[in-house]
Design a protein around this motif. Structure first.
Motif, short mmCIF file in Angstrom:
data_model
loop_
_atom_site.label_atom_id
_atom_site.label_comp_id
_atom_site.label_asym_id
_atom_site.label_seq_id
_atom_site.Cartn_x
_atom_site.Cartn_y
_atom_site.Cartn_z
N UNK A 164 0.85 -1.18 0.00
CA UNK A 164 0.00 0.00 0.00
C UNK A 164 0.90 1.24 0.00
N UNK A 165 0.40 2.32 -0.58
CA UNK A 165 1.24 3.52 -0.76
C UNK A 165 1.83 4.03 0.56
N UNK A 166 1.06 3.96 1.65
CA UNK A 166 1.55 4.44 2.95
C UNK A 166 2.69 3.57 3.46
N UNK A 186 6.89 4.41 3.95
CA UNK A 186 7.60 4.14 5.21
C UNK A 186 8.13 2.70 5.20
N UNK A 187 8.72 2.32 4.06
CA UNK A 187 9.18 0.94 3.90
C UNK A 187 10.23 0.54 4.92
N UNK A 188 11.03 1.51 5.40
CA UNK A 188 12.03 1.22 6.42
C UNK A 188 11.37 0.69 7.69
#
Length: 238
Positions: free
Chosen positions: A217-219, A223-225
């Protein structure tokens, strides 16, 4: 006693295999693929010997989660011994992405470079960006990489430090899956004691299911980290 044996082993191994290491370096001018294969065998024997002399054991969980395709391994960092452990157990081509400070260790620098490793100079943004681009190119060419996104060894907490967001751009831009992993017990070998008092440890490594950042999801992708760090924390508690 273990410390003395390891020092003797490293000294003898370094002296006896120096001509082989130089030959492997020369092979790289003609074939990087052959250079990697020879260097992987060289380091596998070295790591096997070190592991045996420490008396440590390794419990591996989730190794079947590693796909056959190119991946970016992402995990927590507890010890220098993490590198020995991971080179010992991951039986596929991959290189480490490490700090530029590692280049100050000539022997280690040479070996990790021949394994397709990269070194990020975080004090120079231009050089850091250049290294990231080299990493993306390596991943696109089919060479897996492994990175510790904390940026340094975590000596205070059992949970990983915040993951640096830029570290995961490697996987995002190359569009390769991330394989999260957790590692425990490596710091019990000597960081929690001292190099002069090496102890045996039961090391636990847990590999999670691969994650393709483009499918999040875009969110979560923004915040992939934090997202991948949470996966690593879950693996640590399994």
């Amino acid at each position: 006693m273990r410390t003395i044996l390891i020092i003797i082993f490293l000294g003898l191994y370094g002296i006896v295999t120096l001509p082989l290491l130089l030959a492997i370096y020369i092979i790289g001018f003609f074939s990087k693929k052959k250079q990697y294969a020879w260097c992987k065998g060289f380091t596998a024997c070295l790591c096997r010997g070190i592991m045996f002399l420490t008396g440590s054991t390794i419990d591996i969980t989730g190794y079947e989660n590693i796909p056959d395709e190119t991946v970016l391994f992402v995990g927590n960092h507890r010890s220098i011994f993490d590198i020995v452990t991971l080179l010992f157990i991951i039986n596929r081509p991959f290189g480490f992405v490490g700090k530029a400070e590692v280049t100050k260790w000539p022997y280690v620098n040479m070996v990790l470079s021949m394994l397709g490793g990269l070194f990020i100079d975080r004090s120079d943004n231009r050089k850091a960006l250049k290294t990231i681009l080299e990493g993306i190119a390596l991943l696109k060419s089919g060479h897996s990489l492994l990175i510790f996104p904390e940026g340094t060894r975590n000596k205070k907490s059992t949970e990983p430090l915040p993951f640096k967001q830029g570290s995961l751009k490697l996987a995002d831009k190359a569009n390769v899956p991330i394989v999260p992993f957790s590692i425990r017990g490596t710091d019990d070998v000597f960081e929690n004691n001292s190099f002069l008092n090496i102890k045996r440890s039961n090391i636990k490594v847990n590999f999670g299911k691969p994650v393709l950042l483009s499918t999040l999801a875009s969110e979560d992708r923004k915040k992939s980290g934090s997202y991948v760090r949470d996966l690593v924390i879950q693996l640590l508690h399994k």
